[in-house]
Design an enzyme around this catalytic site. Sequence first.
Site, short mmCIF file in Angstrom:
data_model
loop_
_atom_site.label_atom_id
_atom_site.label_comp_id
_atom_site.label_asym_id
_atom_site.label_seq_id
_atom_site.Cartn_x
_atom_site.Cartn_y
_atom_site.Cartn_z
N ARG A 1 0.84 -1.20 0.00
CA ARG A 1 0.00 0.00 0.00
C ARG A 1 0.87 1.25 0.00
NH1 ARG A 1 -3.86 -3.27 3.17
NH2 ARG A 1 -2.74 -3.00 5.12
N PHE B 1 -11.08 -5.50 -6.02
CA PHE B 1 -11.05 -6.32 -4.80
C PHE B 1 -10.57 -5.42 -3.65
CE2 PHE B 1 -10.13 -8.92 -8.49
CZ PHE B 1 -11.05 -9.94 -8.42
N ASP C 1 -15.64 -3.90 -5.12
CA ASP C 1 -15.64 -5.14 -4.34
C ASP C 1 -17.05 -5.70 -4.37
OD1 ASP C 1 -13.53 -6.27 -1.96
OD2 ASP C 1 -15.60 -6.98 -1.82
N ALA D 1 -15.70 -8.09 -9.94
CA ALA D 1 -14.58 -7.42 -10.61
C ALA D 1 -14.46 -7.84 -12.07
CB ALA D 1 -13.29 -7.72 -9.86
N ASP E 1 -6.04 -7.11 -6.38
CA ASP E 1 -5.64 -7.91 -5.21
C ASP E 1 -6.74 -8.91 -4.88
OD1 ASP E 1 -4.46 -8.87 -2.91
OD2 ASP E 1 -5.16 -7.22 -1.66
N CYS F 1 -2.22 -14.09 -3.18
CA CYS F 1 -1.96 -14.50 -1.79
C CYS F 1 -2.03 -16.02 -1.67
CB CYS F 1 -2.93 -13.82 -0.84
SG CYS F 1 -4.64 -14.15 -1.23
N1 SAH Z 1 -7.00 -5.35 -1.30
C1 SAH Z 1 -7.67 -5.54 -0.04
C2 SAH Z 1 -7.86 -7.00 0.31
C3 SAH Z 1 -8.61 -7.80 -0.72
S1 SAH Z 1 -9.27 -9.29 -0.11
C4 SAH Z 1 -6.91 -4.80 1.06
O1 SAH Z 1 -5.77 -4.36 0.85
O2 SAH Z 1 -7.46 -4.63 2.14
C5 SAH Z 1 -10.26 -9.84 -1.40
C6 SAH Z 1 -11.57 -9.08 -1.57
O3 SAH Z 1 -12.14 -9.53 -2.78
C7 SAH Z 1 -12.63 -9.29 -0.52
O4 SAH Z 1 -13.00 -8.06 0.02
C8 SAH Z 1 -13.83 -9.91 -1.27
O5 SAH Z 1 -15.08 -9.38 -0.86
C9 SAH Z 1 -13.55 -9.47 -2.68
N2 SAH Z 1 -14.06 -10.32 -3.76
C10 SAH Z 1 -14.05 -11.66 -3.86
N3 SAH Z 1 -14.49 -12.05 -5.07
C11 SAH Z 1 -14.79 -10.93 -5.77
C12 SAH Z 1 -15.25 -10.66 -7.09
N4 SAH Z 1 -15.50 -11.66 -7.93
N5 SAH Z 1 -15.40 -9.39 -7.46
C13 SAH Z 1 -15.13 -8.37 -6.61
N6 SAH Z 1 -14.68 -8.56 -5.36
C14 SAH Z 1 -14.51 -9.82 -4.93
#
Ligand code: SAH
Length: 400
Positions: free
Chosen positions: A216, A232, A254, A284, A304, A344
């Site tokens: 970040r 995400f 998200d 997404a 992410d 991850c």
């Molecule tokens: N980048 C964030 C962490 C991401 S965790 C940070 O730094 O805090 C992954 C996220 O993806 C979760 O919030 C989940 O709700 C979202 N997610 C999962 N599948 C998704 C999709 N198909 N489209 C959009 N968001 C999604």
Amino acid sequence: MVLINATPKSPIQLRLTRDLVRVIKRGHPWVYADALRHTPLAPSGSQAILLDNKKGRPIALGFYDAHSPLAFRVCTTDPAERLDDTWAERQLTRALELRRTVFDAQTTAYRLINGEGDGLPGLICDVYADTAVIQLDGDGPAGFWNAAGIASWVADTLSLKSVYRKPQSRRREKGQALFGPTPNRPVTFLENGIRFQASLLDGQKTGFFLDQRDNRRQISSVAAGRRVLNLFGYTGGFSVYAGIGGATQVTTVDLAAPALDMAHQNWLLNALPPDNHQIVAADAFEYLAQATRRKKQWDLVIVDPPSFAPTKESVKKAVAAYKKLFTAAVTVTTSNGLLGVASCSSHIDLPTFLSICEESISQARRQATILTINHQPADHPTPLPFSEFRYLKFVLMRVE
Ligand code: SAH
């Protein structure tokens, strides 16, 4: 303070069937059941001595779980050591010293205990200002560690208000306050001087993705003057850093609407202009497809996603999903724009991840240069021979 649970009998003896001595002495902390000659019945978390396959000499002390394929976790490779509260307190103190070295008062949320990486197998503790969250990775750790004692130690040592035990996400157990009140309300904390709130009880992981802290910061350093798409985005970690870094416009996408609401609150907590942040509750993949159709582009795109490969078996499907996603993400990145992508999943190693990046960029008929390759931060330490524990990859590229 009782930090580890008393084992009724003397430690169980476990004998290796293979010559794993060298890798264990180098610091690899796991032994699977199929590498053990016998797997006697015993309560999960019972203390055990690991004997080598040749002469039956003791090589490590740790704990045992007869019901898990991951049968033995190493606590120490010094067989003369005693696994008692004095030993446990020494490990905890060492973990705390590392965080005191790495963080100043500008960061009040961090992983205090990273399991095997701190010589405290299966034990996770994340601190968020005056509150901590403990997680135990399975029945072995739950039987070995005295969660209430660990909570008291952490609370006393850091003068915390409460310590909460959160079940692992794949389990249906209930959480429990181990010290002080249940943290029902979002907790406010600082990360690199930036203010955030996290909901510890119903948020993902222990409430916030602490492991992306350095990434970040990286995004903040390149965000000035850019229009940013954060896919995400969860509670807006990358978005707020981009805003602080001088992004002109940030869009956070998200699936989870409550996380997005908190993302915008986090934006406002830092006195950023409300109109410069847009939240979009959408898938997404669909969002990218629509943006491509409308020929929308951003100067900085962050991707992410959650782990697409939670198991070894799912790697093939995951590779395809990453490629589809990254190809679409490149397409909405401007010429000379920046693209930051993360994975991850520990089952996708760095070479595999880089080849996914290469193929995605090529699929979109673009080229890219790598600016940085990052991993997890210093409060997520990993033993050198234990690559399974190094799960996070973050690649920042300039797309031509
Ligand atoms: N980048 C964030 C962490 C991401 S965790 C940070 O730094 O805090 C992954 C996220 O993806 C979760 O919030 C989940 O709700 C979202 N997610 C999962 N599948 C998704 C999709 N198909 N489209 C959009 N968001 C999604």
